[in-house]
Design an enzyme around this catalytic site. Structure first.
Site, PDB file in Angstrom:
ATOM      1  N   ASP A  72       0.844  -1.189   0.000  1.00  0.00           N
ATOM      2  CA  ASP A  72       0.000   0.000   0.000  1.00  0.00           C
ATOM      3  C   ASP A  72       0.882   1.243   0.000  1.00  0.00           C
ATOM      4  O   ASP A  72       2.101   1.154   0.157  1.00  0.00           O
ATOM      5  CB  ASP A  72      -0.947   0.012   1.205  1.00  0.00           C
ATOM      6  CG  ASP A  72      -0.225  -0.318   2.508  1.00  0.00           C
ATOM      7  OD1 ASP A  72       0.867   0.229   2.730  1.00  0.00           O
ATOM      8  OD2 ASP A  72      -0.746  -1.118   3.293  1.00  0.00           O
ATOM      9  N   ASP A  74       1.329   5.373   1.387  1.00  0.00           N
ATOM     10  CA  ASP A  74       0.947   6.432   2.312  1.00  0.00           C
ATOM     11  C   ASP A  74       1.474   7.760   1.765  1.00  0.00           C
ATOM     12  O   ASP A  74       2.545   7.808   1.134  1.00  0.00           O
ATOM     13  CB  ASP A  74       1.530   6.198   3.702  1.00  0.00           C
ATOM     14  CG  ASP A  74       0.999   4.920   4.344  1.00  0.00           C
ATOM     15  OD1 ASP A  74      -0.100   4.487   3.962  1.00  0.00           O
ATOM     16  OD2 ASP A  74       1.694   4.357   5.214  1.00  0.00           O
ATOM     17  N   ASP A 148       9.582   5.945  13.280  1.00  0.00           N
ATOM     18  CA  ASP A 148      10.243   4.937  14.113  1.00  0.00           C
ATOM     19  C   ASP A 148      11.655   4.589  13.673  1.00  0.00           C
ATOM     20  O   ASP A 148      12.594   4.641  14.458  1.00  0.00           O
ATOM     21  CB  ASP A 148       9.372   3.678  14.209  1.00  0.00           C
ATOM     22  CG  ASP A 148       8.835   3.231  12.859  1.00  0.00           C
ATOM     23  OD1 ASP A 148       9.296   3.741  11.807  1.00  0.00           O
ATOM     24  OD2 ASP A 148       7.947   2.360  12.846  1.00  0.00           O
TER      25      ASP A 148
END
Length: 455
Positions: A72, A74, A148
């Site tokens: 996917d 983003d 992260d």
């Protein structure tokens, strides 16, 4: 108040002293705009035409750099969720801790998030330090700092085809190293799920977790127990469908993280029979992922927990030590009791959805029905909606030598046979009537029962 002001002043100094990001051109990284999805490209173009900055960000950029097809896409932008929502008719704002926008373009849904800054000392946290709300908007540099891992802090601009790299993520990918942005202990305490992501990404991408990032994981593993079960379940689904599920599970145990997720993992991997069954199931799953075939979460969890069901089934059918005269439940009711007990125990760790729990129970409940090979029962079993998945489960049990291979061969031949040939394969029913009158053991004892006895 004063402490907050001092923190902001020093953060500005650090920001002003920070080096500008690396701008990596397409001639070096090789990702042309044609390689990204049409939906993500059009969303970036629409946001940029409206005067905003917009980039494809995170895992999609990372996967494209290593030659993998992203699952996917983003998009990150300086537009607020409300501004994004007004710009795209087919969109909706979701989330509490992170307010993001799902934008639908054709059959594709793209997650659009606003650049965020690191939370300040006033951000709400739980008693363990986990951040509960994080909707402070910021700059692109601040957004990169709060991500992260360095390999996830990469921004791709379809208009210029440049990658914006604030934390040397491209270099870390080349060096096969997974590094945490910031101090690992602080970042893990903010969101303990990052420890699971570290294990999953390292296994999926073939990276080595940086020693500074790996060292605190075992000591902080108990923080996983404070994460909502729904988030843990979502992360486990990603881990099990990563294409490297078996490697991830071994890494989880080596890192000491499995006790908060699948406490049965030690018993599974240390028991030769259970380990063989789990290994075959996960190898089959990894192969399907690599081939682009669909994977059922229900099948995966049914396989992971099957050994527990067999052991609990055996205990449920045993004579009660305190009441030896009390008759144990019959095999099928005992199986359903075992299924509920195992799923209830697991629900304390993972919030398995009701739909997936239903799929799991159907797979388990159909296994004893494969033993009935007379009359109309085989034909009735063929009409079950979950027959194909249950049949695949049966084949795995036979391959793991949990049940006799003869049973799997019979069903394989039965499926391949035509109408008359199937009728000839049916076993005589009179033997079953004799067993009822005699009250003795069934001919061809339950394969699942035998497996439970061995477990």
């Amino acid at each position: 108040m004063i402490r907050k002001l001092i923190t902001r002043i020093f953060s500005r100094k650090a920001s002003s002293a920070s080096r500008p990001p690396a701008l990596i051109p397409v001639s070096i990284h090789g990702i042309t705009r044609e390689r990204v999805s049409n939906a993500s490209r059009r969303i970036c173009e629409s946001l940029q035409d409206a005067g905003f900055h917009a980039f494809i960000v995170g895992g999609a950029v990372r996967d494209l750099l290593i030659g993998q097809a992203p699952k996917d896409y983003d998009v990150a932008t300086d537009a607020t969720p409300e501004e994004v929502r007004r710009l795209f008719r087919r969109s909706r704002i979701i989330g509490r801790r992170f307010r993001i926008v799902h934008v639908m373009q054709g059959a594709e849904t793209v997650e659009v998030s606003t650049f965020r800054s690191r939370h300040d000392e006033d951000a709400p946290t739980d008693e363990h330090g986990r951040v509960l709300c994080d909707n402070i908007f910021g700059s692109q540099e601040e957004d990169a700092a709060r991500r992260d891992f360095t390999v996830n802090a990469l921004y791709y601009d379809p208009a210029t085809e440049n990658i914006v790299d604030y934390h040397h993520g491209v270099a870390d990918l080349k060096q096969k190293t997974l590094r945490v942005i910031g101090e690992p202990r602080v970042r893990y305490r903010e969101d303990p799920v990052r420890m699971l992501r570290a294990v999953r990404l390292a296994a999926k991408l073939g990276l080595v977790i940086d020693p500074a990032a790996r060292r605190p994981i075992r000591d902080m593993a108990d923080l996983i127990e404070n994460v909502p079960g729904a988030r843990l379940f979502d992360e486990m689904i990603k881990l099990l469908t990563s294409g490297h599920a078996l490697k991830c599970l071994h890494e989880l145990r080596d890192a000491g993280l499995h006790t908060g997720l699948l406490p049965v993992l030690d018993a599974i991997l240390d028991d030769p029979g259970g380990a063989r069954f789990i290994t075959l199931a996960l190898e089959n799953t990894d192969r399907r992922v690599r081939e682009g075939k669909p994977v059922s979460p229900g099948f995966l969890f049914a396989a992971l927990l099957w050994g527990q069901v067999l052991r609990q089934w055996e205990r449920t059918r045993a004579v009660h030590p305190e009441n030896p005269d009390w008759p144990p439940p019959k095999p099928i009711p005992a199986l359903f009791m075992a299924m509920e007990q195992v799923l209830d125990a697991q629900a304390e760790k993972l919030a398995i959805t009701r739909r997936i729990a239903g799929d799991i129970k159907e797979l388990w409940a159909l296994q004893p029905r494969f033993e009935s090979r007379s009359g109309q029962k085989p034909y009735a079993l063929l009409t079950q909606p979950r027959f194909k998945a249950a049949y695949d489960f049966l084949l795995l049990r036979a391959e793991a030598e949990e049940i006799p291979s003869e049973l799997a061969h019979w069903w394989n031949d039965f499926l391949d046979a035509d109408g008359p040939a199937r009728a000839e394969m049916l076993l005589p029913a009179q033997g079953k009537k004799r067993r009822r009158r005699g009250g003795g053991k069934k001919r061809g004892a339950s394969p699942a029962s035998d497996g439970a006895a061995q477990g």
